[in-house]
Design a protein around this motif. Structure first.
Motif, short mmCIF file in Angstrom:
data_model
loop_
_atom_site.label_atom_id
_atom_site.label_comp_id
_atom_site.label_asym_id
_atom_site.label_seq_id
_atom_site.Cartn_x
_atom_site.Cartn_y
_atom_site.Cartn_z
N TYR A 673 0.84 -1.21 0.00
CA TYR A 673 0.00 0.00 0.00
C TYR A 673 0.87 1.26 0.00
CZ TYR A 673 -3.96 2.93 1.43
OH TYR A 673 -4.95 3.88 1.48
N ILE A 674 1.94 1.24 0.81
CA ILE A 674 2.84 2.41 0.88
C ILE A 674 3.54 2.63 -0.45
CG2 ILE A 674 5.02 3.17 1.89
CD1 ILE A 674 4.11 1.95 4.53
N LEU A 675 4.04 1.55 -1.06
CA LEU A 675 4.74 1.70 -2.33
C LEU A 675 3.79 2.17 -3.42
CD1 LEU A 675 7.07 -1.43 -2.23
CD2 LEU A 675 7.75 0.97 -2.02
N THR A 676 2.55 1.79 -3.33
CA THR A 676 1.56 2.30 -4.29
C THR A 676 1.39 3.80 -4.11
OG1 THR A 676 0.38 0.19 -4.25
CG2 THR A 676 -0.82 2.08 -5.08
N ASP A 677 1.32 4.26 -2.87
CA ASP A 677 1.23 5.70 -2.62
C ASP A 677 2.49 6.42 -3.09
OD1 ASP A 677 -1.26 5.40 -1.57
OD2 ASP A 677 -0.62 5.48 0.54
N ILE A 678 3.66 5.80 -2.89
CA ILE A 678 4.91 6.42 -3.36
C ILE A 678 4.90 6.56 -4.87
CG2 ILE A 678 7.38 5.98 -3.62
CD1 ILE A 678 7.38 4.79 -0.81
N TRP A 679 4.47 5.50 -5.53
CA TRP A 679 4.45 5.56 -7.00
C TRP A 679 3.44 6.62 -7.48
CZ3 TRP A 679 0.52 4.54 -10.53
CH2 TRP A 679 0.91 4.43 -11.87
N ILE A 776 13.83 -4.45 6.22
CA ILE A 776 13.53 -3.96 4.87
C ILE A 776 12.21 -3.19 4.88
CG2 ILE A 776 12.94 -4.70 2.53
CD1 ILE A 776 14.88 -7.04 2.91
N PHE A 777 11.22 -3.71 5.59
CA PHE A 777 9.94 -3.00 5.70
C PHE A 777 10.13 -1.63 6.36
CE2 PHE A 777 7.29 -7.19 5.85
CZ PHE A 777 7.53 -7.35 4.49
N ASP A 778 10.99 -1.60 7.38
CA ASP A 778 11.25 -0.32 8.04
C ASP A 778 11.93 0.66 7.09
OD1 ASP A 778 10.16 -1.31 10.35
OD2 ASP A 778 12.09 -1.90 11.24
N GLN A 779 12.79 0.16 6.22
CA GLN A 779 13.44 1.04 5.26
C GLN A 779 12.44 1.59 4.25
OE1 GLN A 779 16.70 2.14 5.39
NE2 GLN A 779 16.49 1.12 7.38
N ILE A 780 11.45 0.80 3.91
CA ILE A 780 10.41 1.29 2.99
C ILE A 780 9.64 2.44 3.63
CG2 ILE A 780 8.26 0.65 1.84
CD1 ILE A 780 9.42 -2.12 1.41
N ILE A 781 9.34 2.28 4.93
CA ILE A 781 8.63 3.36 5.64
C ILE A 781 9.54 4.59 5.73
CG2 ILE A 781 7.59 4.01 7.83
CD1 ILE A 781 6.82 1.07 8.22
N GLU A 782 10.82 4.38 5.98
CA GLU A 782 11.77 5.51 6.03
C GLU A 782 11.83 6.22 4.68
OE1 GLU A 782 13.62 6.90 8.42
OE2 GLU A 782 12.71 5.61 9.94
N PHE A 783 11.86 5.43 3.63
CA PHE A 783 11.90 6.02 2.29
C PHE A 783 10.63 6.83 2.01
CE2 PHE A 783 10.85 5.46 -2.30
CZ PHE A 783 11.80 6.35 -2.79
N GLN A 784 9.48 6.31 2.45
CA GLN A 784 8.24 7.06 2.27
C GLN A 784 8.31 8.39 3.00
OE1 GLN A 784 4.83 5.72 4.42
NE2 GLN A 784 3.38 6.38 2.82
N ASN A 785 8.80 8.37 4.22
CA ASN A 785 8.91 9.62 4.98
C ASN A 785 9.89 10.58 4.32
OD1 ASN A 785 7.13 8.57 6.89
ND2 ASN A 785 8.80 7.73 8.17
N ILE A 838 19.41 20.54 -1.35
CA ILE A 838 19.32 19.41 -2.28
C ILE A 838 20.45 18.42 -2.06
CG2 ILE A 838 19.45 18.78 -4.72
CD1 ILE A 838 17.89 21.30 -5.37
N PRO A 839 21.69 18.83 -1.87
CA PRO A 839 22.75 17.84 -1.58
C PRO A 839 22.45 17.02 -0.32
CG PRO A 839 23.71 19.91 -2.21
CD PRO A 839 22.24 20.17 -2.04
N LYS A 840 21.85 17.70 0.68
CA LYS A 840 21.49 16.93 1.88
C LYS A 840 20.45 15.86 1.55
CE LYS A 840 22.45 20.74 5.11
NZ LYS A 840 21.89 21.63 6.15
N MET A 841 19.47 16.23 0.71
CA MET A 841 18.46 15.25 0.32
C MET A 841 19.09 14.11 -0.47
SD MET A 841 15.35 17.71 -0.95
CE MET A 841 14.63 18.96 0.12
N ARG A 842 20.00 14.46 -1.38
CA ARG A 842 20.66 13.44 -2.18
C ARG A 842 21.50 12.54 -1.30
NH1 ARG A 842 22.98 16.63 -5.32
NH2 ARG A 842 21.47 16.60 -7.03
N SER A 843 22.18 13.13 -0.33
CA SER A 843 23.00 12.33 0.58
C SER A 843 22.12 11.41 1.44
CB SER A 843 23.81 13.27 1.48
OG SER A 843 24.52 12.53 2.43
N GLN A 844 20.97 11.95 1.90
CA GLN A 844 20.06 11.14 2.71
C GLN A 844 19.52 9.97 1.91
OE1 GLN A 844 16.74 13.34 4.19
NE2 GLN A 844 15.93 11.62 5.42
N LEU A 845 19.17 10.21 0.65
CA LEU A 845 18.68 9.14 -0.21
C LEU A 845 19.78 8.12 -0.50
CD1 LEU A 845 16.40 11.05 -2.75
CD2 LEU A 845 15.68 9.41 -1.00
N ARG A 846 21.01 8.61 -0.67
CA ARG A 846 22.11 7.71 -0.96
C ARG A 846 22.37 6.78 0.25
NH1 ARG A 846 25.67 11.26 -1.74
NH2 ARG A 846 25.25 11.57 -3.95
#
Length: 906
Positions: A673-679, A776-785, A838-846
């Protein structure tokens, strides 16, 4: 009156005696007395059987003489005589006829004028039967292997411990010497030997039969002759040097046979045997024969001691008492032999037979006559030793173990005892499989009951198999069916409250069983198996019909699949949409009645509304224990209430398993459900953020990471839904449809739950895999946030830029300057500050991507090391393009080794 007297039976019998012997009435007085006592003999309890044997002997005699027509005529006349019932003592008449037709050339018939017939008299106490010779009328005896040669009748048979005793009590007994003189005394010895030999031949093996040619050491019952004795002086009081005579030893031996110490032979307690004093002057042959004969008394004592000690022990149980009764019965037959021997000894003493004349009782003859009783008592003594400390079904198993012998006579003896011992077990069995009643006071039956167990656990805990009490002639499958039959009846009565007898298995059928029930256990693959199977199929089928029709067992099983295992897709999706605002809140702020209302709304809005009201009323919401920091997603769960008979299948343990599986599936569904919202967020915001080219790199990075997560979750969902749930459910449904009893359904259901618990990584063996998956599920929630924060910040910046441009255009339209220098400077400063984030966001995503991929790599390594092939195949799908293989050398080695193993197996 004279004419009537001449026709009276006594006058006719006396005339017959005179005509046969050719003597006067005064000279045939003894013979006439004997004839009257033979014809009037009334203490033969097996008269029908002896009558049959005598008639068969007459027919054989006629056939030997090639008089087939006379034999057929005799058979017809005998049959008609049996139907008339005119004579009460037909056996005596037939025996008289048989004696009359004997060949006078035989040694026993050499007295002129058939005088040998009357060389056989009865002892004086022939009409007095000892009190212990009375047969019990409650237990039927008789061996199956003799049924072909003996006439079956309603009278009770004999087990045959003492064939000699039975015959002599039923037929002519030993003759006092006073009735004979000269050649008649010799004929009496022949008569006794013939009687003993002819009867012992029915029970002894041919090699041991006294009628056959026996070794000299055991004595011979052949033609009479003087008994060789060593010369000895008569023993007198105070004369210790005189040798003990054989007659005195015989008298002692008869006492020892009963377990009583004699004058010369006494029990030696330290050695536990009967011994003759070594100082006693006695020849070696007599000493050896006496020792061999004394063993019979030792065996008798062993059996008698066991029966006496156990008969009064109530805790020994019904099976044990039946065993004691069987031993008592065998001992009674043994006592019959002793009574005959004692009677003969008494007759000889009364008639003045001295030690110098021939006596019919000698040690050698006793060895032969007691051969068969000794073998049988040895078997009984061995049984007594083997059965020490055993009771109930265990005791029946011990007796059954001794029936596996090649000796047909001993096998018949043990099978006869087994029939008596098994009778209480058979009664237990019938009451259990027909009435469901278990009255096992002394814990002898192989079905055990625990009265402390409550009704809700009746099927699982109340009844069980007492394996030590399962008789060895009952297989484990038969015992399991017996347990299930009675358990099903009690389950119907106490849990389902159904008193209708299943099929035709009513308690009345128990009373109509055939008299061969004591031999039922000997036909395990026939009659016994048929009775058990019939009761098993009738009762089990009726119970399953009640559960399916009245309690909707199969419908509840499908409801578990649809709701607790997320099989009703539209309902689960709509419920998740409705619950999203509520479950995003802290768990402490949730109220169950609010969630229950949302559940009812989801039911009414989806296809779940078409389910049976009996099922929908059991569907409910449950909140788990709250921990600090938990949200509604962490504590929410669906629940399904079960009670009554269906709670036997859906036990508390099973519902706990369903709850664990639901929480796992619910969390996995939430990831989807979360990944659907992300997409959806990425698709909607992609066009809006084109005006901000500085975000293109960050957005591309978000797209890549989201695609990796979507692939992972889709593969996991496919594995869980199809390879685990659907395959396991299909196997469960097939087993349920083919189930023959409730245990099969319960076992199939437990296997189903164990399978999905194991393959969903919820068991102890896969705890590390589950921890990685949750990470892995926790990382998906982190990515959503993280992505939500990125989009909020980017959309706010975009909104400010659009407002600035709109304001600038509005002023220009009014003919003024679009912006002032200060406003333009402030706008550039704000844009610069946003671009610095933006670099902070890119670093956080990396960092998030690196951490996520590291967890996935470790998860794949654990999958490859798993022993479950389905988990290994899952790793292939998760790394279909070998992206993770190229990044981790450990994974590369594992994948190669696994593929090599798989190719070798193919």
């Amino acid at each position: 009156m004279a004419a009537l007297d001449q026709k009276s039976p006594n006058v006719l019998l006396q005339s017959l005696c005179c005509r046969i012997t050719g003597k006067s009435e005064a000279e045939v007085a003894h013979q006439f007395q004997y004839a009257v006592r033979v014809i009037g003999s009334n203490y033969a309890p097996t008269i029908e059987r002896d009558e049959f044997l005598v008639s068969e002997k007459i027919k054989k005699e006629l056939l030997k003489q090639r008089r087939e027509a006379d034999a057929a005529l005799f058979s017809e006349l005998h049959r008609k005589l049996q139907t008339q019932g005119v004579l009460k003592h037909r056996w005596s008449v037939l025996y008289l006829l048989l004696s009359l037709c004997e060949d006078p050339r035989k040694p026993s018939c050499r007295v002129p004028g058939y005088g040998a017939l009357f060389a056989q008299g009865l002892p004086r106490d022939a009409h007095s039967t000892p009190f212990y010779c009375a047969r019990p009328q409650s237990l039927a005896l008789g061996y199956a292997d003799r049924s072909s040669s003996m006439h079956t009748s309603a009278s009770l048979g004999t087990s045959g411990v003492s064939s000699l005793g039975t015959y002599t009590l039923n037929g002519p007994t030993l003759t006092p010497p006073c009735l004979m003189s000269g050649p008649q005394t010799q004929a009496a010895g022949d008569s006794l030997r013939q009687q003993l030999g002819s009867r012992l031949a029915w029970t002894l093996p041919p090699s041991a039969s006294p009628s056959a040619t026996a070794p000299t050491s055991r004595g011979s019952l052949g033609p009479p002759g003087p008994v060789a004795r060593a010369p000895h002086r008569p023993r007198r009081e105070g004369d210790d040097s005189a040798e003990v005579g054989e007659a005195a030893l015989v008298r002692d031996i008869l006492y020892v046979f009963q377990g009583i110490d004699g004058k010369f032979i006494k029990m030696c307690s330290p050695e536990n045997c009967y011994k003759i004093d070594a100082k006693m002057p006695l020849s070696k042959s007599l000493r050896d024969m006496s020792s061999r004969l004394a063993e019979l008394g030792w065996l008798h004592n062993k059996v008698r001691k066991y029966t006496d000690s156990r008969s009064l022990d109530r805790a020994f149980g019904l099976v044990g008492q039946s065993f004691c009764a069987a031993l008592h019965q065998e001992l009674k037959e043994y006592y019959r032999l002793l009574s005959v021997l004692h009677s003969q000894l008494q007759v000889e003493d009364d008639q003045g037979v001295n030690l110098g004349s021939e006596s019919s009782l000698t040690l050698r003859r006793l060895l032969v006559w007691t051969y068969d009783p000794k073998v049988r008592l040895k078997t009984l003594a061995a049984l007594v030793d083997y059965c020490q400390g055993r009771k109930g079904g265990e005791l029946a198993s011990a007796v059954h173990a001794y029936s596996k012998t090649g000796d047909p006579y001993m096998r018949a003896l043990v099978q006869h005892i087994l029939g008596l011992v098994s009778h209480p077990i058979l009664n237990f069995l019938y009451r259990w499989i027909y009435d469901g009643e278990l009255e096992d006071t002394y814990h002898e039956f192989f079905v055990a009951s625990d009265p402390t167990v409550k009704t809700d656990r009746l099927w699982h805990d109340k009844y069980s198999l007492r394996k030590s009490m399962i008789p060895s002639f009952v297989t484990m499958d038969q015992a399991r069916k017996v347990l299930l039959i009675g358990k099903s009846i009690n389950f119907l009565h106490q849990v389902c409250h159904d008193r209708t007898p299943p099929g035709k298995l009513t308690p009345a059928s128990k009373s109509t069983e055939s008299p061969k029930d004591a031999e039922l256990f000997t036909d395990l693959e026939g009659t016994f198996q048929g009775k058990i199977d019939a009761a098993y199929f009738e009762t089990s089928k009726y119970l399953l019909d009640i559960l399916n029709k009245n309690y909707l067992l199969l419908e509840h099983l499908q409801a578990m699949r649809r709701y607790l295992l997320l099989g009703q897709g539209d309902f689960i999706r709509h419920l998740m949409d409705l619950l999203k605002p509520e479950l995003a809140r802290p768990a402490t702020t949730l109220y169950q009645h609010n969630l229950t209302g949302i559940l009812e709304t989801a039911v009414r809005a989806t296809n779940a509304q078409f389910d049976s009201p009996e099922i929908l009323k059991r569907l409910d919401v449950r909140l788990l224990e709250v921990s600090p920091g938990d949200t509604g997603w962490d504590v929410f769960s669906l629940d399904y209430h079960v009670d009554g008979p269906i709670a036997t299948v859906f036990t508390r343990e099973c519902m706990s398993c369903y709850l664990r599986v639901f929480n796992f599936l619910w969390r996995a569904k939430r990831m989807e459900y979360i990944l659907t919202d992300i997409w959806k967020g990425q698709m909607c915001n992609a066009k809006l953020l084109k005006a901000m080219p500085e975000l293109s790199g960050v957005l591309h990075q978000c797209h890549i990471l989201a695609s990796e997560m979507v692939h992972f979750i889709h593969q996991m969902q496919y594995y869980i839904t199809f390879e685990v749930l659907e395959c396991s459910w299909d196997e469960l449904w097939n087993k349920v449809q083919q189930a023959q009893d409730l245990d099969h359904i319960i076992a199939a259901h437990e296997v189903f739950l164990d399978t999905i618990i194991s393959r969903c990584l919820l068991d102890n063996n896969n705890r590390s895999l589950l921890n990685q998956l949750r990470a892995i599920f926790d990382q998906i929630i982190e990515f959503q946030n993280a992505q939500d924060a990125l989009y909020r910040s980017a959309l706010e910046e975009l909104q400010l830029r659009l407002q600035f441009e709109e304001k600038k255009q509005q002023r220009e339209a009014e003919g003024e300057w679009g912006v002032t220098a200060a406003e333009e400077s402030e706008e550039k400063k704000r844009i610069q500050e946003f671009q610095e984030t933006i670099p902070k966001m890119r670093s956080q995503l990396r960092i998030l991507t690196h951490f996520y991929q590291g967890i996935v790599q470790q998860f794949l390594v654990l999958l490859m090391s798993s022993s479950d092939e389905s988990l290994q195949f899952l790793s292939f799908r998760l790394d279909f393009n070998e992206h993770y293989k190229a990044r981790d050398p450990r994974l590369r080695v594992s994948l190669g080794a696994t593929r090599g193993r798989r190719s070798s197996n193919v």
